[in-house]
Design a protein around this motif. Structure first.
Motif: not given
Ligand SMILES: Cc1cc2nc3c(=O)[nH]c(=O)nc-3n(C[C@H](O)[C@H](O)[C@H](O)COP(=O)(O)OP(=O)(O)OC[C@H]3O[C@@H](n4cnc5c(N)ncnc54)[C@H](O)[C@@H]3O)c2cc1C
Lengths: 344, 269
Positions: A222, A272, A275, A289, A329
């Motif tokens: 953070q 989870q 997709q 987040c 945040d």
């Molecule tokens: C074949 C395939 C299947 C997939 N299937 C799925 C699926 O079923 N489900 C799924 O979710 N994804 C799936 N994905 C992955 C998807 O593409 C993303 O990579 C994933 O969803 C990202 O997760 P995230 O947003 O938690 O993480 P990140 O992309 O790392 O995002 C983290 C976020 O947190 C925010 N953040 C950080 N700190 C704070 C804070 N203090 N306050 C507010 N915001 C904050 C950041 O700005 C960022 O936007 C798949 C991908 C592929 C290739």
């Protein structure tokens, strides 16, 4: 003239699952829309009389049943056999059933034995010009199709949340028992139990009004250059408790467990959404987040109202995927939200 | 008791989930715009089952893993460039459409037929793995129909864990409602398992595994037979993208206190 069979199984306690009572409304609606059609019921379970009695007033002309100890468990071989036998006894042309995990496993096998067509994840049924059409999604909720089939029998496995729960008065129903003899081969599998998460890890609540989604940001460094995983755990659990919410997750967050990074102790792959995760149904969804990438957001197809908190004003939620994006945040926002919710 | 398995993993390609998809009307029914050009990935849940199969084979010496894919040969060849580097397997390829709009009965017939033709396959040791549902049709029906065609009566769906017991029997965890698992004891192979995510991370690319796999993959692709897939079972009235695009209200510079009040009012409302 369609012969419609509404097929359901009972829970271990003898009652019909909620999604089964929803599918019943779908079956009743379909029967009503097709003049000349008949509707019968088929029930599977250890003891089915109570469930049959609970449906006595629904208007079906007959109730078939397969019951006994062997049919108390959700086992493929015996469930397929029971469904096949009931469908044959009813000479069904259309079979409408709820999308429980038990039927999701067994009914495709029954379809094969009945030389039937099958559509699962049915998300709508309409009768147009006397013909039944169903809606279902393709490519993981990315496009919706309206389709029909001429083949009969046609099995339709209806998702939850599509029809309202059927309600009616209890009566006393006569069940026509369909007798089956099982072979040893069909008993090679024994269901030995259900493994429920421990009380504080029981975070998946399908009936909750709100889905709380946690993304990988909760475990990332953070503004102070540190991670705050313990705080994140407290805040998320606090929200779940105060808002009686269900917990969803992004893939990135749950994958951290198998990749050896710091994880939230109560989070597993079962949480989870997306997709390769679940597509839960809740009236409201609150994302924190989480970036809101497409493979995640396809799992939100059946979440009506959506709000998100993210420090990035250009995250996926800003691109027409949420109704409101708070650029803030999430640690601070959720702490304050919890405080207000706790005050009542 | 020493056990060894013949594990056939059914898995094909699906469009990369990050791609934008658009339905069009094709010659024989609905299709995806530029379908042959879209980058593809191994169907994710089937992919998890492949990693679980490889892990099980490693733990049970004498076991062998086959990857059975029904898809356009040229696209499968591309996909193999990455998948072949993950875990050891022998490819069995059936040339044909990987479209989600095909009826699962047709797909199951093609796959079961291909399993029957695998030379030297010992059906008493057979485990058929695949995803609990595809990312294309998303029906969760193909594995059961394959089981029926092969005469296998032990079928599991939404599997996250398979443990082989010392006596060769299985303990299996399947996802059921409300974040719970159904626990089953199965006497052993043959069985058909549609996997959810399982418990293993995606293996890193290993070029040596890739090279070993590739030696058999090219001949398998060359001798792939074309599947006779009928497309007339389903009458599609329409296939559409969801219309709803939200007008996102982006709230910047609002004090945390205010945001929290709004969120609470919304949750309670
Ligand atoms: C074949 C395939 C299947 C997939 N299937 C799925 C699926 O079923 N489900 C799924 O979710 N994804 C799936 N994905 C992955 C998807 O593409 C993303 O990579 C994933 O969803 C990202 O997760 P995230 O947003 O938690 O993480 P990140 O992309 O790392 O995002 C983290 C976020 O947190 C925010 N953040 C950080 N700190 C704070 C804070 N203090 N306050 C507010 N915001 C904050 C950041 O700005 C960022 O936007 C798949 C991908 C592929 C290739």
């Amino acid at each position: 003239m369609e012969k419609i069979l509404y097929l359901a199984h009972v829970d271990p306690n003898g009652a019909l699952p909620k999604v089964a009572l929803e599918a019943l409304n779908g079956a009743l609606q379909t029967a009503k829309g097709m003049p000349g059609s008949t509707l019968v019921i088929g029930l599977i379970g250890e003891n089915i009389q109570a469930a049959a009695d609970s449906l006595a007033a629904c208007g079906a002309s007959k109730i078939f049943g397969v019951s006994g100890k062997d049919f108390g468990m959700a086992r493929y071989a015996t469930d397929v056999k029971a469904a096949e036998a009931i469908a044959k006894a009813a000479a069904a042309t259309i079979i409408i059933a709820p999308a429980t995990s038990r039927f999701a496993r067994a009914l495709p096998g029954a379809a094969f034995r009945l030389k039937a067509a099958i559509d699962t994840h049915v998300s709508g049924m309409t009768v147009t010009g006397g013909a039944l059409q169903v809606q279902r999604w393709y490519y993981r909720q990315r496009m919706v199709a309206t389709l029909s089939r001429t083949a009969r029998p046609w099995i339709l496995v209806v998702d939850s949340g599509v029809f309202p729960v059927w309600q009616g008065t209890k009566g006393s129903a006569k069940v026509e028992a369909v007798a089956l003899t099982l072979t040893d081969k069909e008993k090679r599998t024994q269901v030995t139990g259900v493994q429920a998460p421990s009380a504080d890890a029981q975070t998946i609540r399908p009936d909750a009004a709100v889905l709380f989604v946690a993304g990988a940001g909760w475990t990332k460094k953070q503004a102070d250059g540190q991670t705050h995983v313990k705080d994140a755990e407290q805040l998320i659990l606090g929200f779940l408790k105060n808002a009686k919410a269900s917990l969803g997750s992004s893939k990135s967050l749950v994958d951290q467990g198998s990749e050896g990074e710091q994880v939230l102790s109560f989070m597993s792959h079962l949480n989870q959404v997306g997709q390769t995760g679940s597509t839960p149904r809740h009236p409201k969804g609150f994302s924190t987040c989480c970036h809101g990438e497409e493979p995640h957001v396809v799992g939100w197809r059946f979440i009506n109202e959506r709000r998100a908190v993210n420090i990035d004003a250009n995250c996926g939620w800003a691109q027409g995927k949420a109704d409101v994006l708070y650029v803030a945040d999430a640690f601070a926002v959720v702490a304050k939200v919890n405080e207000l919710l706790a005050k009542g | 008791m020493s056990v060894a398995f013949n594990i056939v993993v059914c898995g094909s390609l699906v469009p990369d989930p990050l791609q934008t998809l658009e339905p069009i009307q094709g010659a024989t029914g609905p299709a995806l715009k530029n379908e042959m050009m879209l980058p593809s990935v191994l169907d994710p849940w089937a992919g998890h089952s492949l990693y679980e199969a490889a892990d099980l084979a490693k733990k049970t010496p004498g076991s062998k893993v086959y990857l059975l894919s029904l898809g356009p040969k040229a696209k499968l060849q591309q996909l193999m460039m990455t998948i072949a580097q993950k875990v050891p397997f022998e490819l069995v390829c059936v040339d044909g459409s990987a479209s989600g709009f095909l009826d699962s009965g047709e797909v199951a017939a093609a796959l079961a037929g291909a399993i029957e033709k695998i030379p030297g396959l010992d059906k008493t040791k057979l485990l058929v793995f695949g995803g609990c549902s595809s990312a294309s049709r998303d029906a969760g029906t193909t594995m059961q129909m394959i089981a029926e065609r092969l005469g296998v009566t032990d079928v599991f769906l939404g599997v996250d864990e398979l443990k082989v017991q010392p006596d060769g029997s299985f303990k299996i965890l399947e996802r059921i409602e409300g974040g719970q698992y159904q626990v089953s004891a199965c006497a052993g192979a043959p069985a058909v398992l549609g996997w959810a995510t399982g418990n293993l991370p995606e293996p890193p690319n290993n070029p040596q595994v890739g090279m070993a796999n590739m030696r058999a993959i090219m001949p398998a692709l060359q001798k792939a037979q074309a599947a006779a897939l009928k497309t007339d079972a389903i009458k599609f009235a329409s296939v559409e993208l969801p219309k709803q695009q939200r007008q996102t209200r982006i709230v910047k510079d609002m004090p945390v206190e205010e945001i929290a009040k709004e969120v609470v009012a919304w949750i309670r409302g």
